[in-house]
Design an enzyme around this catalytic site. Structure first.
Site, mmCIF file in Angstrom:
data_model
loop_
_atom_site.group_PDB
_atom_site.id
_atom_site.type_symbol
_atom_site.label_atom_id
_atom_site.label_comp_id
_atom_site.label_asym_id
_atom_site.label_seq_id
_atom_site.Cartn_x
_atom_site.Cartn_y
_atom_site.Cartn_z
ATOM 1 N N THR A 70 0.827 -1.202 0.000
ATOM 2 C CA THR A 70 0.000 0.000 0.000
ATOM 3 C C THR A 70 0.867 1.260 0.000
ATOM 4 O O THR A 70 0.635 2.193 -0.784
ATOM 5 C CB THR A 70 -0.933 -0.002 1.239
ATOM 6 O OG1 THR A 70 -1.757 -1.165 1.166
ATOM 7 C CG2 THR A 70 -1.802 1.237 1.288
ATOM 8 N N ASN A 149 -4.799 -9.590 -8.058
ATOM 9 C CA ASN A 149 -4.927 -10.287 -6.785
ATOM 10 C C ASN A 149 -6.220 -11.073 -6.655
ATOM 11 O O ASN A 149 -6.319 -11.980 -5.847
ATOM 12 C CB ASN A 149 -4.812 -9.286 -5.622
ATOM 13 C CG ASN A 149 -5.650 -8.047 -5.827
ATOM 14 O OD1 ASN A 149 -5.476 -7.324 -6.808
ATOM 15 N ND2 ASN A 149 -6.568 -7.799 -4.924
ATOM 16 N N GLN A 177 1.686 -9.352 -6.167
ATOM 17 C CA GLN A 177 1.236 -10.749 -6.293
ATOM 18 C C GLN A 177 2.242 -11.654 -7.009
ATOM 19 O O GLN A 177 2.105 -12.873 -6.962
ATOM 20 C CB GLN A 177 -0.128 -10.812 -7.004
ATOM 21 C CG GLN A 177 -1.282 -10.277 -6.160
ATOM 22 C CD GLN A 177 -1.622 -11.160 -4.961
ATOM 23 O OE1 GLN A 177 -1.414 -12.367 -4.970
ATOM 24 N NE2 GLN A 177 -2.151 -10.561 -3.904
ATOM 25 N N SER A 195 5.631 -6.633 -1.389
ATOM 26 C CA SER A 195 5.245 -6.687 0.014
ATOM 27 C C SER A 195 5.635 -8.046 0.596
ATOM 28 O O SER A 195 5.227 -9.085 0.070
ATOM 29 C CB SER A 195 3.728 -6.490 0.086
ATOM 30 O OG SER A 195 3.313 -6.513 1.412
ATOM 31 N N ALA A 196 6.414 -8.019 1.680
ATOM 32 C CA ALA A 196 7.019 -9.256 2.200
ATOM 33 C C ALA A 196 6.001 -10.304 2.643
ATOM 34 O O ALA A 196 6.248 -11.503 2.523
ATOM 35 C CB ALA A 196 7.962 -8.918 3.355
ATOM 36 N N THR A 233 12.585 5.509 11.722
ATOM 37 C CA THR A 233 13.584 4.485 12.017
ATOM 38 C C THR A 233 13.264 3.200 11.265
ATOM 39 O O THR A 233 12.135 2.719 11.296
ATOM 40 C CB THR A 233 13.617 4.215 13.549
ATOM 41 O OG1 THR A 233 13.887 5.452 14.195
ATOM 42 C CG2 THR A 233 14.674 3.193 13.913
ATOM 43 N N CYS A 321 -9.019 -6.620 1.376
ATOM 44 C CA CYS A 321 -9.440 -5.332 1.912
ATOM 45 C C CYS A 321 -10.937 -5.135 1.770
ATOM 46 O O CYS A 321 -11.544 -4.470 2.577
ATOM 47 C CB CYS A 321 -8.736 -4.196 1.178
ATOM 48 S SG CYS A 321 -7.002 -4.486 1.014
HETATM 49 N N1 PLP Z 1 -1.291 -4.560 -4.298
HETATM 50 C C1 PLP Z 1 -1.790 -5.795 -4.467
HETATM 51 C C2 PLP Z 1 -1.901 -6.339 -5.846
HETATM 52 C C3 PLP Z 1 -2.210 -6.549 -3.372
HETATM 53 O O1 PLP Z 1 -2.709 -7.774 -3.564
HETATM 54 C C4 PLP Z 1 -2.099 -5.988 -2.071
HETATM 55 C C5 PLP Z 1 -2.582 -6.737 -0.895
HETATM 56 O O2 PLP Z 1 -3.470 -7.563 -0.955
HETATM 57 C C6 PLP Z 1 -1.550 -4.705 -1.948
HETATM 58 C C7 PLP Z 1 -1.167 -4.015 -3.076
HETATM 59 C C8 PLP Z 1 -1.377 -4.078 -0.592
HETATM 60 O O3 PLP Z 1 -0.264 -4.650 0.052
HETATM 61 P P1 PLP Z 1 -0.040 -4.509 1.630
HETATM 62 O O4 PLP Z 1 -0.976 -5.431 2.288
HETATM 63 O O5 PLP Z 1 1.396 -4.923 1.821
HETATM 64 O O6 PLP Z 1 -0.244 -3.085 1.978
#
Ligand code: PLP
Length: 380
Positions: A70, A149, A177, A195-196, A233, A321
């Site tokens: 995000t 996703n 993804q 995103s880890a 930090t 989400c």
């Molecule tokens: N972008 C995609 C394609 C995602 O699937 C997601 C999370 O589901 C995100 C962004 C957001 O990632 P994060 O949960 O690390 O903020």
């Protein structure tokens, strides 16, 4: 319990936790500090950044650490738009982007930007020609994700990047993804995010690559961390965990992808055969190995997800989400699927710890669940 929601998040890998532990306990220095405690932490951050950059195939100095997908989306979109404010105020996004990028673009409307959304075809793929047609002389940002996703459909990013490059438009590819699953090289872009927690790493940590010469404004003002572009930090254990998770995911991607795709295929084949009135949303090929997005006549996705949950099986009705609040999938709607298909969609996403036995158990439960929901809905 059976977990089939790996697109939402994955469990932390044991080796990753082991790599992180020293940085959550005895190596607690602030990496910005000048003393030995700080230097040890700073060295760990440095080598994590180098490792990640090496895997992504970009210079280490152009990788910025963030709090995940995000923040990477927000920083890329808002940062590039703000830096190019005088040049133009038009944004082009695919209509199937994650809310992280769509909301960022919507936020920019307050500052005089306009946004055009490009719809995919009925199989869920965005066409480079449609992106080209949407770009205007005042377009400063274009974004198309590497794979969706909800549907898992892999997007033709190379072609789309060529189109943007020819027109001098910054192109962002949300690789959340595909990171750790497919090669970064297959998704060339001026900026990418990952995103880890999607590849068995820690939640709340990710990265943003921005091509060297790209101007962008920071979102987080503060200290001089991340070259002054993101104050705060550094989460040292997060950086170490992200690097180890990505390394491990990439090393075992061939093996895991094959195994996971076989489980997914067995599941899809079983569902289509055993449960009449089941539809696979999106194209069968060029899809992430983990993803199956299915619709079931005479049911709603929420009814199925709820009933499966009661039976110990975790699935999702769309993006994580949006599943808390019951909203219709903007992805399936943009694909032009009929209302009934959109409302009855369920996302099953497989991961490395799933087994054949779990596939069978899920299929058996699914048959019973769909049948009883149809009966209750008077659709039998
Ligand atoms: N972008 C995609 C394609 C995602 O699937 C997601 C999370 O589901 C995100 C962004 C957001 O990632 P994060 O949960 O690390 O903020």
């Amino acid at each position: 319990m059976i977990y089939l929601d790996h697109a939402a998040t994955t469990p932390l890998d044991g080796d990753v936790l082991k790599a992180m532990m020293p940085y959550l306990t005895e190596i607690y220095g602030n990496p910005s500090s000048q003393h030995a405690f700080g230097r040890r932490a700073a060295n760990a951050v440095l080598s994590a950044r180098d490792k990640i950059a090496d895997i992504v195939g970009v210079p280490s100095g152009s990788v910025y650490f963030t709090a995940g997908g995000t923040e990477s989306c927000n920083t890329a979109l808002k940062g590039v738009c703000a830096a190019n404010y005088e040049k133009g105020r038009h944004i082009v996004l695919s209509a199937i982007e994650h809310p992280a990028l769509i909301s960022s673009a919507e936020d920019m409307k307050r500052f005089g930007f306009t946004v055009d959304y490009v719809k995919p075809d009925i199989y869920g793929a965005v066409n480079a020609r449609d992106i080209a047609a949407a770009i205007r002389p005042d377009t400063v940002f274009a974004g198309v994700m590497s794979a969706n996703n909800e549907t898992g459909i892999i997007q033709p990013v190379s072609e789309i990047y060529d189109v943007c490059k020819q027109r001098g438009v910054f192109f962002y590819c949300d690789c959340v993804q595909t990171a750790g699953v497919l090669n970064f090289a297959d998704f060339p872009a001026d900026g990418i995010g990952f995103s880890a927690h999607k590849f068995y790493g820690p939640k709340g940590f990710g990265g943003l690559y921005m091509r060297g010469n790209q101007r962008f404004h920071r979102l987080l003002s503060g200290g001089s961390q991340e070259k002054g572009l993101r104050g705060g930090t550094t989460f040292v254990a997060g950086a170490v965990g992200c690097a180890r998770a990505l390394e491990k995911a990439v090393e075992s991607a061939d093996y895991n992808n094959k195994r996971i795709a076989a489980l997914r295929d067995k599941f899809v084949e079983g569902a289509l055969r055993k449960v009449e009135g089941t539809h696979l949303n999106g194209r069968g090929t060029e899809r992430l190995p983990s993803n199956a997005n299915l619709s079931f006549d005479g049911c709603t996705g929420e009814q199925i997800a709820f009933a499966l949950d009661l039976n110990g099986i975790a699935v999702s009705t769309g993006s994580a989400c949006s599943s808390g609040a019951v909203t219709r999938s903007h992805v399936l709607e943009a694909m032009g699927l009929p209302d009934e298909r959109v409302k009855s969609a369920v996302r099953f996403t497989f991961g490395k710890s799933n087994t054949e036995n779990e596939v069978e158990q899920t299929l058996n439960t699914l048959c019973g669940v769909v049948e009883s929901i149809r009966k209750a809905n008077g659709k039998n």
